[in-house]
Design an enzyme around this catalytic site. Sequence first.
Site, PDB file in Angstrom:
ATOM      1  N   SER B  53     -16.517 -30.105  30.571  1.00  0.00           N
ATOM      2  CA  SER B  53     -16.615 -29.755  29.155  1.00  0.00           C
ATOM      3  C   SER B  53     -17.938 -29.033  28.959  1.00  0.00           C
ATOM      4  O   SER B  53     -18.723 -28.931  29.896  1.00  0.00           O
ATOM      5  CB  SER B  53     -16.556 -31.033  28.321  1.00  0.00           C
ATOM      6  OG  SER B  53     -16.326 -30.723  26.966  1.00  0.00           O
ATOM      7  N   ARG B 301     -11.661 -26.031  34.062  1.00  0.00           N
ATOM      8  CA  ARG B 301     -10.639 -26.842  33.406  1.00  0.00           C
ATOM      9  C   ARG B 301     -10.038 -26.023  32.277  1.00  0.00           C
ATOM     10  O   ARG B 301     -10.757 -25.292  31.584  1.00  0.00           O
ATOM     11  CB  ARG B 301     -11.313 -28.108  32.845  1.00  0.00           C
ATOM     12  CG  ARG B 301     -10.403 -29.055  32.093  1.00  0.00           C
ATOM     13  CD  ARG B 301      -9.576 -29.902  33.050  1.00  0.00           C
ATOM     14  NE  ARG B 301      -8.834 -30.940  32.362  1.00  0.00           N
ATOM     15  CZ  ARG B 301      -7.522 -30.861  32.097  1.00  0.00           C
ATOM     16  NH1 ARG B 301      -6.846 -29.805  32.447  1.00  0.00           N
ATOM     17  NH2 ARG B 301      -6.915 -31.862  31.480  1.00  0.00           N
ATOM     18  N   THR B 337     -13.899 -32.888  21.657  1.00  0.00           N
ATOM     19  CA  THR B 337     -14.259 -34.258  21.991  1.00  0.00           C
ATOM     20  C   THR B 337     -14.112 -35.174  20.782  1.00  0.00           C
ATOM     21  O   THR B 337     -13.451 -36.206  20.865  1.00  0.00           O
ATOM     22  CB  THR B 337     -15.698 -34.308  22.527  1.00  0.00           C
ATOM     23  OG1 THR B 337     -15.818 -33.352  23.592  1.00  0.00           O
ATOM     24  CG2 THR B 337     -16.020 -35.684  23.057  1.00  0.00           C
ATOM     25  N   CYS B 490      -6.913 -18.348  39.698  1.00  0.00           N
ATOM     26  CA  CYS B 490      -7.271 -19.686  40.179  1.00  0.00           C
ATOM     27  C   CYS B 490      -8.770 -19.736  40.458  1.00  0.00           C
ATOM     28  O   CYS B 490      -9.278 -19.009  41.302  1.00  0.00           O
ATOM     29  CB  CYS B 490      -6.509 -20.038  41.443  1.00  0.00           C
ATOM     30  SG  CYS B 490      -7.142 -21.586  42.134  1.00  0.00           S
ATOM     31  N   CYS B 514      -8.024 -27.404  45.255  1.00  0.00           N
ATOM     32  CA  CYS B 514      -7.652 -27.415  43.833  1.00  0.00           C
ATOM     33  C   CYS B 514      -8.568 -28.310  43.003  1.00  0.00           C
ATOM     34  O   CYS B 514      -8.772 -29.472  43.315  1.00  0.00           O
ATOM     35  CB  CYS B 514      -6.206 -27.874  43.708  1.00  0.00           C
ATOM     36  SG  CYS B 514      -5.668 -28.080  42.014  1.00  0.00           S
ATOM     37  N   CYS B 517      -7.532 -27.685  37.377  1.00  0.00           N
ATOM     38  CA  CYS B 517      -7.748 -27.076  36.064  1.00  0.00           C
ATOM     39  C   CYS B 517      -6.442 -26.822  35.338  1.00  0.00           C
ATOM     40  O   CYS B 517      -6.422 -26.623  34.132  1.00  0.00           O
ATOM     41  CB  CYS B 517      -8.547 -25.783  36.197  1.00  0.00           C
ATOM     42  SG  CYS B 517      -7.583 -24.404  36.809  1.00  0.00           S
ATOM     43  N   CYS B 520      -2.669 -22.557  36.932  1.00  0.00           N
ATOM     44  CA  CYS B 520      -1.472 -21.993  37.559  1.00  0.00           C
ATOM     45  C   CYS B 520      -0.212 -22.520  36.896  1.00  0.00           C
ATOM     46  O   CYS B 520       0.774 -21.811  36.732  1.00  0.00           O
ATOM     47  CB  CYS B 520      -1.456 -22.273  39.058  1.00  0.00           C
ATOM     48  SG  CYS B 520      -1.754 -23.989  39.488  1.00  0.00           S
TER      49      CYS B 520
END
Lengths: 251, 546, 301
Positions: B53, B301, B337, B490, B514, B517, B520
């Site tokens: 974040s 993310r 948040t 990606c 990976c 996030c 894809c």
Amino acid sequence: MTMKVLVPVKRVVDYNVKVRVAADGSGVETQGVKMSMNPFDEIAVEEAVRLREKGAAKEVVVVTVGAQAAQDVLRTAMAMGADRAILVRTDDTLEPRAVANVLKAIATREEAGLICMGKQAIDDDMNATGQILAAKLGWPQGTFASAVTVADGRIEVAREIDGGTEVVSLTLPAVVTADLRLNEPRYASLPNIMKARKKPLETVEIDSLGVDTASRLTVVSVAEPAERKEGVKVNSAAELVEKLKTEAKVI
Amino acid sequence: MTQIEREEMEFDVVVVGGGPAGLSAAIRLKQLMPDAGVCLIEKGSEIGAHIVSGAVIEPRTLDELLPNWRDLDAPLRTQVTEERMLFLTETRSFAVPYLDRVMPQMANHGNYIVSLGEVCRWLGEQAEALGVEIYPGFSGAELFIENDHVAGVITGDMGIERNGEHGPNFTPGMILRAKQTILTEGARGSLTGHAMKRFGLRKGVEPQTYGLGVKEVWEIPAEKHRPGLVQHSFGWPLDDHTYGGAWLYHFGENLVSFGFVTGLDYANTYLSPFEEMQRTKLHPAFREHFEGGKRLIYGARALSEGGFQSIPRLTFPGGVLAGDSAGFLNVPKIKGTHTAMKSGMIAAEAVAEALEKDRKEAASMTARVQQSWLWSELRDVRNIRPAFAKWGMKLGALYAGIDSMILRGRAPWTLHHPHADNETLRPASVCTKIDYPKPDGKITFDRVSSVFLSSTNHEENQPVHLKLRNESVWQTVNHDVFDSPESRYCPAGVYEQEQTGENAWQLRINAQNCVHCKTCDIKDPTQNIDWCTPEGGGGPNYPVGM
Amino acid sequence: MTALVLVEVENGAVRQASRSAVAAASRFGAVDAIVFGDGAQAAAALPGVTRVLSVPGLVNDLAEPAADLLAARAKDYSHILAAASATGKNILPRLAGLLDVQPIPDVVEIKDADTFVRPIYAGNALATVRSSDSIKVLTVRGSNFDPVAAEGGSATVETIEAPASEKSVFVKVELSASDRPELESARVVISGGKGLKDAANFKLLEPIADKLNAAIGASRAAVDSGFAPNEMQVGQTGKIVAPELYIAVGLSGAIQHLAGMKDSRVIVAINTDPEAPIFKVADYGIVGDLFEVLPTLEKAL
Ligand SMILES: Cc1cc2nc3c(=O)[nH]c(=O)nc-3n(C[C@H](O)[C@H](O)[C@H](O)COP(=O)(O)OP(=O)(O)OC[C@H]3O[C@@H](n4cnc5c(N)ncnc54)[C@H](O)[C@@H]3O)c2cc1C
Ligand SMILES: Cc1cc2nc3c(=O)[nH]c(=O)nc-3n(C[C@H](O)[C@H](O)[C@H](O)COP(=O)(O)OP(=O)(O)OC[C@H]3O[C@@H](n4cnc5c(N)ncnc54)[C@H](O)[C@@H]3O)c2cc1C
Ligand SMILES: Cc1cc2nc3c(=O)[nH]c(=O)nc-3n(C[C@H](O)[C@H](O)[C@H](O)COP(=O)(O)OP(=O)(O)OC[C@H]3O[C@@H](n4cnc5c(N)ncnc54)[C@H](O)[C@@H]3O)c2cc1C
Ligand code: SF4
């Protein structure tokens, strides 16, 4: 079989974490970093649990010397199958010599028949606690174990040595330190983690043991290793071989 | 296939996902029903390990949830002291004047710059102290459905080998039975997806749209550090039709949080969100902050950007959705948040009521949300993100100013999200390639060395958790039409196109890289990539600071 | 001050790592050596060694009698050293336990008689530590100390009786039969990457490995593409190696690969791309096509 196996486990910075040297050179940043059980100790726990499952041992007791937070590795060990746990509580970081003094006191109190531990902790990489402990107890040692068998009051240990394997046969009680190939530790499954919450965990204040835990080493500084310098380009294989022979002297 | 024997355990409530939403829900539940059995699972190896974040957070919900947080050593330590919004051209930057009036959403006084991963770890401690059972390292793999309602979740199996066989350490997942299941998996949750499909939760609402945030944490020399500084930018390096921008926050002990969000409705198949982030650091408005510093952490993310128009039905028999899984993010503020936490609290209140009255569906959640500040907050900003999509960045910003300053969010119209993000990509033949600068190894970096700093790992011997539903579609669509967009979007370099013959190409999937996030899963043009939860504990291991 | 070094002799010759340990020990003053089993003569020939304690009766390096014996002699020494080998790491910490001192393993640098540098966290940090023990027990990393020559010295040899070992009995030893050394203990490693293009080409590394008695490693991309089995992977998620010589062929040097080999003493890289990150850590680089370089390298060796 009535043998009790004692497994010392250490809480260390997780294997996956990229450690960072503190800017002031006092050590490695461990604040807020993920901690886990030392991987070699997981192997030791697994081996001890297997011995109990095979009927070669009666009980598996795990012990750690550390802060309150180190409880979590004891819980993990119990989720893997250890029967109960002892936390020897201290806020200090102890050297292998001091840890061995503590473990000796616990092993004596518990009347352990075998101590199975990791060969090395991946933080300080000392590879020493097991050997020191064996010496202090006057027990034989089977270090860097890749296979163990218990029979007729003895333990046979296959040890990883440079270029092969050596087999030694030890009288019990003994200290065995686990190498990577000894086994592949099981997962602490969710049901077992839940059950482990209910297994007994005893806390012992380190001072109550009355053992010498003083440090003999002082850390002068901790630094990042120097980065490698870019070398030279050579033009041909022949030139390379020449340099490897005369300059680097590696072949 | 043989039926796997699974152990079971029964709880009143199971929470899936230990982000701000799930942890707030668990805490609130225990406050309301101290005797309820509440279990929370988190796929990361510990709470916070998968959290990415910004983060500038509003303490509003925390004041409601744990009013004494200041006495509990909460890791909210850096208050915002100075802020600016920059419009960038390639070489210059212009600060938006009267920020607090033109873009009131960007006014941050009273807010805190935090490591959200650290805040989550702290929330986890609070939850445990109240008796919540937290199990990190376990993913929810499937919903456990009984008599057509959700009766809990099944955790992932462990120890399945690459070829799909059960290895020697095979450990079957467990059934966590619950009267109510709270899904708080963050953006694009996989169980959330199943629930939406099964119970038709998206019927009548607009598609969810997303952005991808790619982030770095730096340690910079103390003399340059200005704790409390908040800087945002829009404009360069994106073109006017691509939504996105950068953030840069000074916080903690000489730390800088820097990152870049790209709207995943971007059209140019040659765009790389990772490279946009990298090159933004070279702009004079950002560069000086990094010089002499050291990059510590990297991560990425997706976040939901659909806002109000895209919020699905929130309840279904046996469970509820909250947080980013339900799309409660205030997009113009890029803050999710406080809204995730609020929606988690409301979910807990509705669930508590359902438990008390022995109801299958916690249906009061919807009304509770509509009566709370959460609803009006999201409603008031509903037109801003779609305006950017409709008119581009500059006019969109103008509209945003008018909407906020003159209409004050009360516009009598609602702009729409006409497309899902996977429908917006244009064929390679009509796109212009983007010439990204080579990494210099000091301020800009490549993807492999970046992934290294996310401490990502997956147990190697497990089935690949990213699969092509139909392998042949990849060559004909992804390769031939779009020139393999996944190899660019990606942020972890999982996808590489490989030439295997004269006109033959194949997709190589480095699943181990990976960082979870979910891009894809969102952006693949034909939704051909299937993101399954890998073995629990896998994925990034973001440390405190992220 | 006199230091005692546990010297390992293999096939009549002192192991290089032990010669490095002797070199390290001479920093403290006079050096005595102790040899278990045969081989006292080889140790006596090491330059700098004044006296060799020969224990021909102790043939299998069992830690229990070895540590007992060392402990009995320890009071004559300020420092007791061994190579950081399997033998050294088995015996010396036990000795330290008997002496009640804290051992200092894997020393890579000696600052002074009390102060040493050793890697921690798998080499990701270097700690400088000062010992307050009266007898320092250390193991040293061979690659960090230039070994003394094998010949040139003429030490006196004193033979001592081996203590009995009842608690620990040697059963057997099995040295790995493979003609190729193991990755982690090999002195030379040659590794191939994606640049080798296919599994058949990967075999191009073999003749060179044969000539150098090297182990063969691989990058993950090579393993994933099926050029080499999993056990050969070097790197963060593979094996960690630190040979004297590491030859990287057609691999880019991704940070995850470097994590497994950056502590090698000498690194050689062969790659067509002059910008490949492997060149940043290589001592010697050849920018060129491996399919041309490998055959000529084989000939030149
Ligand atoms: C350079 C350096 C400087 C240091 N300076 C100080 C100092 O100034 N002050 C100080 O107090 N300490 C100091 N220490 C001690 C240090 O923090 C470690 O605790 C100590 O080195 C233990 O080493 P290790 O874990 O690598 O042991 P190893 O011998 O590698 O550990 C092997 C096994 O022992 C067992 N074990 C080890 N520790 C524990 C434990 N705590 N509980 C249970 N089982 C355990 C485990 O089974 C483990 O696998 C220093 C260490 C180093 C390397
Ligand atoms: C780049 C970026 C910048 C942002 N900046 C800000 C900001 O400055 N201020 C702000 O207020 N907000 C910001 N946000 C938004 C904010 O971070 C999110 O809205 C908030 O984290 C959502 O909380 P959540 O609990 O719903 O989901 P998340 O925080 O995503 O947490 C979900 C958790 O569930 C776990 N999980 C998912 N699936 C499963 C499963 N199947 N089984 C077990 N566990 C699972 C995940 O690992 C994760 O830990 C930002 C978001 C991003 C991506
Ligand atoms: C969590 C994680 C863990 C990882 N663990 C590891 C690990 O343990 N070990 C590991 O190796 N990797 C690991 N990786 C993968 C790593 O990031 C790289 O992808 C990998 O190392 C690349 O392998 P490569 O160098 O063979 O391939 P590439 O990067 O594709 O490099 C091939 C190289 O060959 C050169 N080349 C091509 N043709 C020729 C020719 N004819 N002659 C000479 N040179 C040529 C090219 O210039 C290029 O530099 C890990 C990644 C992650 C994310
Ligand atoms: S594979 Fe998908 S989910 Fe994983 S990092 Fe890449 S885009 Fe994100």
